[in-house]
Design a protein around this motif. Structure first.
Motif, PDB file in Angstrom:
ATOM      1  N   GLY A 266       0.816  -1.222   0.000  1.00 45.20           N
ATOM      2  CA  GLY A 266       0.000   0.000   0.000  1.00 45.20           C
ATOM      3  C   GLY A 266       0.842   1.261   0.000  1.00 45.20           C
ATOM      4  N   ARG A 267       2.085   1.179   0.509  1.00 47.07           N
ATOM      5  CA  ARG A 267       2.949   2.369   0.608  1.00 47.07           C
ATOM      6  C   ARG A 267       3.938   2.463  -0.564  1.00 47.07           C
ATOM      7  NH1 ARG A 267       2.786   0.201   5.932  1.00 47.07           N
ATOM      8  NH2 ARG A 267       4.793  -0.822   5.656  1.00 47.07           N
ATOM      9  N   ALA A 268       3.939   1.458  -1.434  1.00 42.91           N
ATOM     10  CA  ALA A 268       4.949   1.424  -2.505  1.00 42.91           C
ATOM     11  C   ALA A 268       4.593   2.386  -3.637  1.00 42.91           C
ATOM     12  CB  ALA A 268       5.057   0.005  -3.057  1.00 42.91           C
ATOM     13  N   ARG A 269       5.640   3.016  -4.203  1.00 50.03           N
ATOM     14  CA  ARG A 269       5.425   3.983  -5.293  1.00 50.03           C
ATOM     15  C   ARG A 269       5.037   3.273  -6.585  1.00 50.03           C
ATOM     16  NH1 ARG A 269       8.664   7.341  -8.934  1.00 50.03           N
ATOM     17  NH2 ARG A 269      10.501   6.061  -8.545  1.00 50.03           N
ATOM     18  N   VAL A 270       4.000   3.790  -7.253  1.00 47.51           N
ATOM     19  CA  VAL A 270       3.547   3.176  -8.513  1.00 47.51           C
ATOM     20  C   VAL A 270       4.466   3.610  -9.650  1.00 47.51           C
ATOM     21  CG1 VAL A 270       1.671   3.058 -10.207  1.00 47.51           C
ATOM     22  CG2 VAL A 270       1.143   3.076  -7.762  1.00 47.51           C
ATOM     23  N   LEU A 271       4.940   2.636 -10.422  1.00 46.71           N
ATOM     24  CA  LEU A 271       5.830   2.922 -11.548  1.00 46.71           C
ATOM     25  C   LEU A 271       5.111   2.874 -12.883  1.00 46.71           C
ATOM     26  CD1 LEU A 271       8.855   0.694 -10.429  1.00 46.71           C
ATOM     27  CD2 LEU A 271       8.615   3.174 -10.152  1.00 46.71           C
ATOM     28  N   GLU A 272       4.127   1.982 -12.967  1.00 48.65           N
ATOM     29  CA  GLU A 272       3.564   1.710 -14.296  1.00 48.65           C
ATOM     30  C   GLU A 272       2.244   0.947 -14.162  1.00 48.65           C
ATOM     31  OE1 GLU A 272       5.202  -0.840 -18.118  1.00 48.65           O
ATOM     32  OE2 GLU A 272       6.402  -0.805 -16.314  1.00 48.65           O
ATOM     33  N   HIS A 273       1.360   1.117 -15.158  1.00 46.12           N
ATOM     34  CA  HIS A 273       0.148   0.298 -15.277  1.00 46.12           C
ATOM     35  C   HIS A 273       0.235  -0.433 -16.613  1.00 46.12           C
ATOM     36  CE1 HIS A 273      -1.891   2.401 -11.956  1.00 46.12           C
ATOM     37  NE2 HIS A 273      -1.233   3.463 -12.402  1.00 46.12           N
ATOM     38  N   ARG A 274      -0.158  -1.687 -16.654  1.00 50.94           N
ATOM     39  CA  ARG A 274      -0.149  -2.395 -17.940  1.00 50.94           C
ATOM     40  C   ARG A 274      -1.480  -3.131 -18.125  1.00 50.94           C
ATOM     41  NH1 ARG A 274       5.748  -4.134 -16.924  1.00 50.94           N
ATOM     42  NH2 ARG A 274       5.036  -6.278 -16.799  1.00 50.94           N
ATOM     43  N   VAL A 275      -1.939  -3.178 -19.383  1.00 50.50           N
ATOM     44  CA  VAL A 275      -3.222  -3.808 -19.721  1.00 50.50           C
ATOM     45  C   VAL A 275      -3.015  -4.720 -20.924  1.00 50.50           C
ATOM     46  CG1 VAL A 275      -5.618  -3.405 -20.446  1.00 50.50           C
ATOM     47  CG2 VAL A 275      -4.478  -1.744 -18.957  1.00 50.50           C
ATOM     48  N   GLY A 276      -3.638  -5.885 -20.919  1.00 47.79           N
ATOM     49  CA  GLY A 276      -3.571  -6.772 -22.085  1.00 47.79           C
ATOM     50  C   GLY A 276      -4.852  -7.566 -22.232  1.00 47.79           C
ATOM     51  N   LEU A 277      -5.028  -8.138 -23.421  1.00 46.70           N
ATOM     52  CA  LEU A 277      -6.229  -8.944 -23.701  1.00 46.70           C
ATOM     53  C   LEU A 277      -5.817 -10.409 -23.846  1.00 46.70           C
ATOM     54  CD1 LEU A 277      -7.978  -6.634 -26.345  1.00 46.70           C
ATOM     55  CD2 LEU A 277      -8.226  -6.628 -23.835  1.00 46.70           C
ATOM     56  N   ARG A 278      -6.150 -11.210 -22.839  1.00 50.23           N
ATOM     57  CA  ARG A 278      -5.831 -12.647 -22.925  1.00 50.23           C
ATOM     58  C   ARG A 278      -6.647 -13.274 -24.055  1.00 50.23           C
ATOM     59  NH1 ARG A 278      -6.933 -11.544 -17.551  1.00 50.23           N
ATOM     60  NH2 ARG A 278      -5.245 -11.889 -16.056  1.00 50.23           N
ATOM     61  N   PRO A 279      -6.026 -14.109 -24.879  1.00 50.48           N
ATOM     62  CA  PRO A 279      -6.775 -14.765 -25.958  1.00 50.48           C
ATOM     63  C   PRO A 279      -7.462 -16.029 -25.435  1.00 50.48           C
ATOM     64  CG  PRO A 279      -4.420 -15.220 -26.164  1.00 50.48           C
ATOM     65  CD  PRO A 279      -4.585 -14.408 -24.922  1.00 50.48           C
ATOM     66  N   SER A 280      -8.681 -15.860 -24.900  1.00 56.06           N
ATOM     67  CA  SER A 280      -9.377 -17.001 -24.287  1.00 56.06           C
ATOM     68  C   SER A 280     -10.017 -17.870 -25.369  1.00 56.06           C
ATOM     69  CB  SER A 280     -10.450 -16.496 -23.328  1.00 56.06           C
ATOM     70  OG  SER A 280      -9.837 -15.787 -22.276  1.00 56.06           O
ATOM     71  N   ARG A 281      -9.964 -19.171 -25.149  1.00 57.98           N
ATOM     72  CA  ARG A 281     -10.533 -20.131 -26.111  1.00 57.98           C
ATOM     73  C   ARG A 281     -10.752 -21.435 -25.346  1.00 57.98           C
ATOM     74  NH1 ARG A 281      -9.318 -23.713 -30.447  1.00 57.98           N
ATOM     75  NH2 ARG A 281     -10.333 -23.106 -32.411  1.00 57.98           N
ATOM     76  N   ALA A 282     -11.744 -22.223 -25.725  1.00 56.70           N
ATOM     77  CA  ALA A 282     -11.999 -23.472 -24.993  1.00 56.70           C
ATOM     78  C   ALA A 282     -10.764 -24.366 -25.023  1.00 56.70           C
ATOM     79  CB  ALA A 282     -13.200 -24.191 -25.598  1.00 56.70           C
ATOM     80  N   SER A 283     -10.014 -24.344 -26.118  1.00 58.40           N
ATOM     81  CA  SER A 283      -8.736 -25.070 -26.154  1.00 58.40           C
ATOM     82  C   SER A 283      -7.771 -24.296 -27.046  1.00 58.40           C
ATOM     83  CB  SER A 283      -8.934 -26.485 -26.701  1.00 58.40           C
ATOM     84  OG  SER A 283      -9.413 -26.404 -28.015  1.00 58.40           O
ATOM     85  N   VAL A 284      -6.484 -24.470 -26.778  1.00 59.40           N
ATOM     86  CA  VAL A 284      -5.466 -23.817 -27.611  1.00 59.40           C
ATOM     87  C   VAL A 284      -5.597 -24.364 -29.032  1.00 59.40           C
ATOM     88  CG1 VAL A 284      -2.971 -23.611 -27.987  1.00 59.40           C
ATOM     89  CG2 VAL A 284      -3.881 -23.614 -25.654  1.00 59.40           C
ATOM     90  N   ARG A 285      -5.472 -23.498 -30.032  1.00 59.27           N
ATOM     91  CA  ARG A 285      -5.458 -24.019 -31.410  1.00 59.27           C
ATOM     92  C   ARG A 285      -4.009 -24.133 -31.871  1.00 59.27           C
ATOM     93  NH1 ARG A 285      -8.092 -22.091 -37.164  1.00 59.27           N
ATOM     94  NH2 ARG A 285      -7.847 -24.142 -38.120  1.00 59.27           N
ATOM     95  N   LEU A 286      -3.523 -25.357 -31.897  1.00 58.36           N
ATOM     96  CA  LEU A 286      -2.171 -25.599 -32.407  1.00 58.36           C
ATOM     97  C   LEU A 286      -2.294 -26.740 -33.406  1.00 58.36           C
ATOM     98  CD1 LEU A 286       1.107 -25.769 -30.294  1.00 58.36           C
ATOM     99  CD2 LEU A 286       0.843 -26.518 -32.646  1.00 58.36           C
ATOM    100  N   GLU A 287      -2.373 -26.390 -34.675  1.00 59.24           N
ATOM    101  CA  GLU A 287      -2.541 -27.396 -35.727  1.00 59.24           C
ATOM    102  C   GLU A 287      -2.171 -26.782 -37.067  1.00 59.24           C
ATOM    103  OE1 GLU A 287      -6.669 -28.483 -35.799  1.00 59.24           O
ATOM    104  OE2 GLU A 287      -7.320 -26.467 -36.355  1.00 59.24           O
ATOM    105  N   ARG A 288      -1.961 -27.687 -38.036  1.00 59.08           N
ATOM    106  CA  ARG A 288      -1.600 -27.237 -39.389  1.00 59.08           C
ATOM    107  C   ARG A 288      -2.850 -27.207 -40.247  1.00 59.08           C
ATOM    108  NH1 ARG A 288       0.479 -30.257 -43.642  1.00 59.08           N
ATOM    109  NH2 ARG A 288       0.773 -32.111 -42.365  1.00 59.08           N
ATOM    110  N   GLU A 289      -3.010 -26.121 -41.013  1.00 55.90           N
ATOM    111  CA  GLU A 289      -4.157 -26.018 -41.919  1.00 55.90           C
ATOM    112  C   GLU A 289      -3.637 -25.806 -43.345  1.00 55.90           C
ATOM    113  OE1 GLU A 289      -8.285 -23.471 -42.587  1.00 55.90           O
ATOM    114  OE2 GLU A 289      -6.733 -22.628 -41.315  1.00 55.90           O
ATOM    115  N   PRO A 290      -3.857 -26.783 -44.233  1.00 56.90           N
ATOM    116  CA  PRO A 290      -3.441 -26.575 -45.626  1.00 56.90           C
ATOM    117  C   PRO A 290      -4.415 -25.641 -46.336  1.00 56.90           C
ATOM    118  CG  PRO A 290      -4.123 -28.870 -45.229  1.00 56.90           C
ATOM    119  CD  PRO A 290      -4.499 -28.082 -44.021  1.00 56.90           C
ATOM    120  N   LEU A 291      -3.888 -24.600 -46.968  1.00 57.62           N
ATOM    121  CA  LEU A 291      -4.714 -23.682 -47.776  1.00 57.62           C
ATOM    122  C   LEU A 291      -4.228 -23.792 -49.227  1.00 57.62           C
ATOM    123  CD1 LEU A 291      -4.715 -20.495 -45.483  1.00 57.62           C
ATOM    124  CD2 LEU A 291      -6.444 -22.294 -45.613  1.00 57.62           C
ATOM    125  N   ASP A 292      -4.960 -23.192 -50.156  1.00 55.01           N
ATOM    126  CA  ASP A 292      -4.548 -23.267 -51.565  1.00 55.01           C
ATOM    127  C   ASP A 292      -3.143 -22.691 -51.766  1.00 55.01           C
ATOM    128  OD1 ASP A 292      -6.897 -24.419 -52.166  1.00 55.01           O
ATOM    129  OD2 ASP A 292      -7.871 -22.585 -52.913  1.00 55.01           O
TER     130      ASP A 292
END
Ligand SMILES: Cc1cc2nc3c(=O)[nH]c(=O)nc-3n(C[C@H](O)[C@H](O)[C@H](O)COP(=O)(O)OP(=O)(O)OC[C@H]3O[C@@H](n4cnc5c(N)ncnc54)[C@H](O)[C@@H]3O)c2cc1C
Length: 326
Positions: A266-292
């Motif tokens: 509570g007494r510590a000096r604030v240096l920085e704020h950071r914000v990010g958007l977690r990429p939520s998904r029911a499962s990680v997509r790690l696979e190969r997709e062949p396209l034309d």
């Protein structure tokens, strides 16, 4: 474990693989590919220090992700992180994880160094149970910078270049690795990915040497993580919220929840704020997709565990790309 595959470049002077994205997934994928002796370029909309990955707290722990392959990827990343140094942003730090319900410790935790159940005096109110262990703590700005340096040693450039489809990078290389995080929702497109906004507060470390983290997955997780003279306070997990401007009310609430655990915060000096958007998904997509036009290897949807899974996923990316290029 890194797969050993001998590759030959298909066309001299042309990259074998273009990696889209310069967050932790893109940079580790590029490094795993370059280590396998492939010609790699990274194309990215935002530079590493502007990514969600840079906003992560960050600690090695499977959190806000649900996938049967998580254990193997997490273990591979853990072993890899043991070989990284403080200069590269990685420290092995002891601390406590506590839970509001009287649960058994998860299996992944029990094998960690210095693991034991907490004594009653080590479990603050309102928590019911806790565990102590030592785990990798990752200072993300330093970690991402070190990954870019590693890539430079392999001759891999990181270029600021956003794409609107896979056609453009596939005209420049036979394989594209898609590490665009939450932006995969529009790029692929894939409605299964959605943002979970997270915010942290970075303060001057008032002398805290151990981490503290809640086990419970809530929208207001309480944690603090020491990175040398800086202390990262967390956190928040707001599904669907997408603004990236630090929210004062969220920051104040984070500080007061952490200060209730250790008043020095509570007494510590604030240096920085950071914000990010977690990429939520029911499962990680790690696979190969062949396209034309060629092959896309997808590597996105890591939720709240992208750093924890990074090197394990990157190794699989290198194997999948190798299947195409061999
Ligand atoms: C507050 C907070 C705390 C967290 N704590 C932890 C933790 O302790 N441990 C942990 O393991 N994880 C943690 N996470 C989760 C982790 O940050 C994410 O899972 C991870 O950063 C995802 O990485 P990524 O590389 O897949 O995506 P990102 O970091 O989002 O990177 C995506 C990249 O793709 C680029 N891109 C997007 N669109 C395009 C396009 N069209 N063309 C080219 N490039 C594009 C972006 O510019 C960016 O460079 C935390 C997250 C937050 C927000």
């Amino acid at each position: 474990m890194m797969t050993e595959i001998a590759y030959c470049r298909k066309v001299p002077g042309r990259p074998d693989v273009i990696v889209l994205g310069a967050g932790v997934s893109g940079l580790t994928s590029a490094l795993a590919l370059a280590t396998a002796d492939l010609g790699v370029e990274v194309w990215t909309q935002d530079l590493p220090l502007e990514s969600t990955s840079c906003a992560a707290a960050a600690m090695w722990a499977p959190y806000l992700v649900d996938d049967a392959r998580v254990v193997g990827w997490s273990r591979a990343t853990y072993r890899w992180l043991l070989g990284r140094t403080e200069e590269q942003g990685v420290r092995q730090v002891a601390g406590r994880e506590v839970s509001r319900s009287a649960l058994e410790a998860p299996l992944w935790m029990r094998g960690l160094p210095d693991y034991r159940g907490c004594h009653d005096a080590e479990v603050p109110s309102p928590y019911a149970v806790g565990w102590r262990y030592r785990a990798p703590m990752i200072d993300m700005p330093a970690h991402l910078r070190a990954l870019v340096d590693d890539l430079a040693k392999h001759g891999v450039p990181v270029r600021r270049r956003a794409v609107r489809s896979f056609t453009e990078p596939l005209s420049a290389a036979p394989v594209v690795v898609n590490c665009t995080g939450v932006a995969a929702r529009a790029l692929v497109p894939d409605d299964a990915v959605s943002p979970t906004r997270g915010q942290i507060v970075v303060v001057e470390n008032p002398g805290i040497e151990e981490f503290f983290t809640e086990h419970d997955e809530s929208e207001t997780p309480v944690y603090f993580m020491p990175h040398g003279d800086r202390l990262v306070l967390g956190g928040s997990a707001e599904p669907g919220r997408t603004d990236l401007v630090p929210d004062r009310r969220v920051a104040d609430a984070i500080r007061s929840r952490c200060a209730a655990i250790d008043p020095r915060v509570g007494r510590a000096r604030v240096l920085e704020h950071r914000v990010g958007l977690r990429p939520s998904r029911a499962s990680v997509r790690l696979e190969r997709e062949p396209l034309d036009a060629g092959h896309v290897v997808h590597n996105y949807g890591h939720g709240g565990a992208g750093i924890t899974l990074s090197w394990g996923c990157a190794s699989d990316v290198a194997s999948l790309a190798g299947e195409v290029l061999r």
